[in-house]
Write a protein that holds these residues in place. Structure first.
Motif, PDB file in Angstrom:
ATOM      1  N   GLU A 193      47.499  35.566  39.817  1.00 53.55           N
ATOM      2  CA  GLU A 193      46.353  35.949  40.635  1.00 53.55           C
ATOM      3  C   GLU A 193      45.089  36.029  39.792  1.00 53.55           C
ATOM      4  O   GLU A 193      44.011  35.616  40.204  1.00 53.55           O
TER       5      GLU A 193
ATOM      6  N   THR B  14      38.606  30.114  40.582  1.00 51.92           N
ATOM      7  CA  THR B  14      37.691  30.050  41.726  1.00 51.92           C
ATOM      8  C   THR B  14      36.324  30.607  41.382  1.00 51.92           C
ATOM      9  O   THR B  14      35.324  30.235  41.979  1.00 51.92           O
TER      10      THR B  14
ATOM     11  N   THR C 212      46.936  33.637  48.369  1.00 49.05           N
ATOM     12  CA  THR C 212      46.719  32.231  48.049  1.00 49.05           C
ATOM     13  C   THR C 212      45.832  31.564  49.074  1.00 49.05           C
ATOM     14  O   THR C 212      44.904  30.819  48.745  1.00 49.05           O
TER      15      THR C 212
ATOM     16  N   LEU D  21      45.754  24.740  43.948  1.00 48.90           N
ATOM     17  CA  LEU D  21      44.410  25.310  43.960  1.00 48.90           C
ATOM     18  C   LEU D  21      43.480  24.535  43.038  1.00 48.90           C
ATOM     19  O   LEU D  21      42.335  24.222  43.405  1.00 48.90           O
TER      20      LEU D  21
ATOM     21  N   SER E 240      37.597  29.191  47.397  1.00 51.61           N
ATOM     22  CA  SER E 240      37.234  28.035  46.578  1.00 51.61           C
ATOM     23  C   SER E 240      36.463  27.015  47.390  1.00 51.61           C
ATOM     24  O   SER E 240      35.548  26.365  46.891  1.00 51.61           O
TER      25      SER E 240
ATOM     26  N   LEU F 211      49.204  27.259  41.837  1.00 49.55           N
ATOM     27  CA  LEU F 211      48.047  27.144  40.946  1.00 49.55           C
ATOM     28  C   LEU F 211      47.587  25.706  40.823  1.00 49.55           C
ATOM     29  O   LEU F 211      46.384  25.418  40.808  1.00 49.55           O
TER      30      LEU F 211
ATOM     31  N   LYS G  94      43.934  32.536  39.158  1.00 47.86           N
ATOM     32  CA  LYS G  94      43.280  31.943  40.325  1.00 47.86           C
ATOM     33  C   LYS G  94      41.867  32.485  40.496  1.00 47.86           C
ATOM     34  O   LYS G  94      40.943  31.749  40.860  1.00 47.86           O
TER      35      LYS G  94
END
Length: 826
Positions: free
Chosen positions: A427, A434, A471, A601, A478, A598, A430
């Motif tokens: 997390e 982002t 997520t 993303l 994003s 990941l 991420k």
């Protein structure tokens, strides 16, 4: 027969320095063939060699020839078939048995007698003569009789007797003392005879003179016989005395035997008792350590380990037959079993408490890692538990059920702990990804967006059960942060704007560092845990072993646990490897899904991130496979690498599709297509990423696809020549091979060319006036230019693809016809 013998001696044996002693006319038993001769011969030179030679007439019948020869020393048996009844058959045993039938019994007997005499005289190893009459066998030949072997005096075996050295010396002395010894042999013989008679007379007189001494000798012999009788009488009395002593000694010996047997039995009994006492007696200190030893201190753990090893030795002692019948042995074994059960329960309970306590301590330090892109260090946890490694091995060998229960409890606890740590870790990654763009930060500063970002951040730090919601929220975030600058998928069409911005370079560099840090944190974590599992649970790590072993597989929550049974060697190694992988899969069950999320993303933020991820992931997969190709880390990263490779292929395919679908503005009359110049910038970016990378081949394949989309084929050929590639070597490059050239030519048949020229004529006609025949002039110039380009391409093909036989599907005459027919039709 005498004539034949003379002929054989003259023609066959004399040239070979051999003497023929006996001959017999024979044929093979049971076969009707022509007769042959068996000959017994000796060499004239010393040492004497004795042979049996088979001689037969030539096919023409005009001369005799040697067919086969045997050494007499190789003869083992002579079988005359019957010693009483006369028979012409006989056998000779050499390397094999040869059966013969003589033409006459007399020849057979004469030949066998000769063989016997030769054996007696020349061969040390005696031959067995069976079924042979004793009259044929003689020990020696009396001197002077000169018996013949084959019937003549000159060929007798025993007529010549060799003199020894002393006899030769005496004869030479006598001959030197007589002048006529050589010239008159008869006179010399008479002289020797007279001297012999004189010597005989002297001998007789000497014997008569010694009669007195003989009488004295006889008297002495009589006295000696009397003494012998007395000695025999004394010996007889001694023997009677010894017989009495023998009976007494036998009684003493029997008593000693019984005493020795009793002592031996006592020693054996003592040895058995000592064996049982030494091997089945557990010290009081060990018993106390097993019952109430402190399992929390290092000294207590060492004492318990020593006691457990001692208990295991006592329980595994190899008892002799009959020991199990002793009540004391059974009682001691039952006591050992009770101690083992008691200590196994204490050890399992304590280790479960250690797992819980360590988990509590580990969770307390988890908060400080939540805001950092680092994973907690489990080294202190492993270090403390490794103190119990020997006890775990003892538990594995003595009570596999409790060992298996501890293994399951450890997996259940660690899986929950690692789930929290890894999910929080991802997390944070991420959030950093982002929040990497400048626009995203700008959006975060806006009042309306600030609460949304804060809300998303708080949700990311929630429980691991909210991963799906987090997520999806991150994906929305994003998209929002990058929506004002470009679409979710980057392309070559907007690389001009992207490359001109320092923000894009910084974003990708930061993403690359974040992704590398994620992999760098996961790799030592997984390797350390796998190494700990191997050491703590005593599971040896081996190389991959093919084959499926026999095992008991028990389902666990999220995985299986294999218990080996009655296996050894390759199957045991496979089972332990398999068990390690099962435990790692259960403990790190969230690693692969989190990595895939990941990666998804990162690809959604910027599709060109797949280039970075492919290089980084390939490097870590290569490193993990070098350490252990069958490990959990190697397998997991390999699976994730497949996803990264798919994203990379998807990125390249999207670029190609966008280039194919590009639409040029009608206002743009001339100029370079946008993606042509931008491809160079893409190549520079890709080269910087894939420099010294293991997956360089994937980039080269992508280049091939992109080049086909960016260039017309012949422009690429000219570019290669301009770069210094020799013209005849262009066809060896994959993108410009002969197969690729044929594909390009096939796409432009004469029909399509004519259609394109017709459309071109219409466009020209719209922009030119009809005055002064301007259209015809322009059309004729276009024809000349088209033909010039055609000749240029034909020459390029001839220079770069010599001998290939590849040409355009239309000719210059076809071009002239196309231009003429188009002009006439309008």
């Amino acid at each position: 027969m005498t004539a034949i013998k003379h002929a054989l001696q003259r023609d066959i044996f004399t040239p070979n320095d051999e003497r023929l002693l006996s001959i017999v006319n024979v044929c093979k038993a049971g076969k009707k063939k022509r007769n042959c001769f068996l000959c017994a011969t000796v060499t004239t030179e010393r040492p004497v060699q004795v042979k049996v030679i088979k001689v037969k007439k030539s096919d023409k019948g005009d001369f005799y020839k040697r067919q086969i020869a045997w050494e007499l020393r190789d003869l083992t048996v002579v079988d005359a078939k019957d010693a009483i009844k006369e028979s012409s058959e006989f056998d000779l045993h050499f390397d094999k048995v040869y059966k013969w039938v003589a033409s006459s019994i007399a020849e057979k007997n004469t030949f066998i007698s000769c063989i016997w005499k030769l054996n007696q005289r020349y061969i040390r190893k005696k031959i067995d003569f069976i079924n042979v009459s004793s009259q044929l066998l003689e020990e020696s030949v009396p001197s002077g009789e000169n018996q013949n072997v084959a019937g003549t005096d000159e060929e007798a075996v025993d007529e010549y007797q060799e003199l020894n050295a002393r006899e030769e010396q005496d004869i030479e002395i006598m001959m030197e003392g007589c002048e006529y010894a050589i010239s008159n042999a008869e006179a010399f013989a008479d002289k020797l005879s007279r001297e012999l008679q004189v010597l005989d007379g002297a001998n007789i007189q000497s014997i008569m003179a010694s009669e007195k001494q003989v009488n004295i000798l006889m008297k002495l012999l009589d006295d000696a016989l009397k003494e012998v009788d007395q000695i025999e009488w004394k010996l007889s009395s001694y023997e009677d005395m010894l017989r009495s002593v023998k009976e007494q000694m036998d009684q003493i010996s029997e008593s000693n035997h019984l005493i020795h047997l009793s002592n031996t039995n006592n020693l054996k009994l003592l040895s058995e008792i000592e064996f049982l006492v030494n091997h089945m007696d557990l010290a009081k200190g060990h018993i106390k350590a097993l019952q109430e030893g402190d399992l929390s201190s290092s000294r207590g753990i060492e004492a318990c380990t020593n006691a457990a090893d001692a208990l295991l030795q006592c329980m595994n002692v190899a008892l002799q037959p009959g020991h199990e019948l002793l009540q004391a042995v059974n009682q001691q074994q039952q006591r050992f079993s009770d101690l083992r059960e008691l200590f196994a329960r204490r050890l399992a309970s304590h280790l479960n408490n250690v797992f819980v306590q360590q988990g509590h301590d580990q969770s307390s330090t988890l908060a400080q890692h939540s805001a950092e892109l680092t994973l907690p260090n489990h080294h202190p946890f492993h270090r403390d538990l490794l103190r119990y490694a020997k006890l775990m091995e003892w538990l594995k060998n003595t009570d596999y059920g409790k060992y298996e229960g501890l293994t399951k409890n450890y997996m259940d606890y660690l899986s929950r702990l690692y789930d929290r740590e890894i999910k929080d870790f991802f997390e944070v990654a991420k959030i950093k990804m982002t929040g990497a763009t400048k626009e995203g930060k700008k959006f975060a500063t806006l009042p309306r967006k600030e609460s949304a970002v804060k809300q998303e951040t708080e949700s990311l730090h929630g429980s691991s059960g909210k991963l799906t919601g987090s997520t999806s929220s991150l994906n929305k975030l994003s998209v929002q942060s990058s929506g004002s600058r470009r679409s979710q998928s980057s392309s070559l069409l907007d690389m001009g704007n992207m490359s001109a911005s320092d923000l894009d370079v910084a974003d990708r560099t930061k993403f690359d560092k974040i992704f590398e840090q994620v992999l760098s944190e996961l790799e030592p974590l997984c390797l350390a845990e796998q190494d700990f599992i191997s050491k703590f649970f005593k599971l040896q790590q081996h190389l991959s072993i093919p084959g499926t072993p026999v095992s008991d597989t028990e389902e666990t929550d999220g995985g299986t646990l294999t218990r080996p049974h009655n296996i050894g060697g390759l199957q045991s190694a496979y089972s332990e490897n398999h068990m390690i992988r099962q435990m790692m899969i259960k403990i790190f069950r969230c690693v692969e899904p989190e990595l895939n999320n990941l990666i998804a993303l990162g690809d959604k933020i910027d599709s060109f991130n797949s280039l970075y991820m492919l290089v980084k992931m390939s490097h870590h997969v290569w490193t993990a496979q070098n350490v252990d190709p069958t490990s959990f880390l190697s397998t997991t990263l390999g699976n994730v690498l497949v996803t990264v490779k798919r994203n990379f292929d998807k990125c390249i395919s999207n670029q190609i599709k966008q280039m194919e679908d590009v639409k040029i503005s009608k206002k743009s009359k001339v100029g370079i297509l946008p993606f042509v110049a931008e491809f160079e910038e893409f190549a520079a970016l890709a080269e910087s990423i894939f420099r010294n990378a293991e997956r360089r081949g994937d980039l080269d394949k992508a280049y091939l696809k992109l080049i086909r989309a960016v260039f017309h084929f012949f422009e690429g050929v000219e570019a290669r020549v301009a770069q210094g590639v020799r013209e005849e070597e262009v066809s060896y490059q994959l993108a410009f091979s002969k197969q690729e050239l044929r594909k390009v030519i096939k796409e432009y048949p004469g029909k399509e060319v004519k259609k394109g020229l017709d459309n071109l004529y219409r466009k020209v006609d719209k922009h030119l006036c009809e005055e002064e025949n301007l259209l015809q002039v322009v059309w004729h110039s276009m024809q000349d230019e088209f033909i010039r380009q055609y000749k240029h391409f034909e020459g390029l093909i001839a220079r770069c693809y010599p001998g290939s036989g590849i040409t355009m599907e239309f000719t210059i005459q076809d071009i002239l016809d196309y231009f003429s027919s188009i002009a006439q039709s309008h």
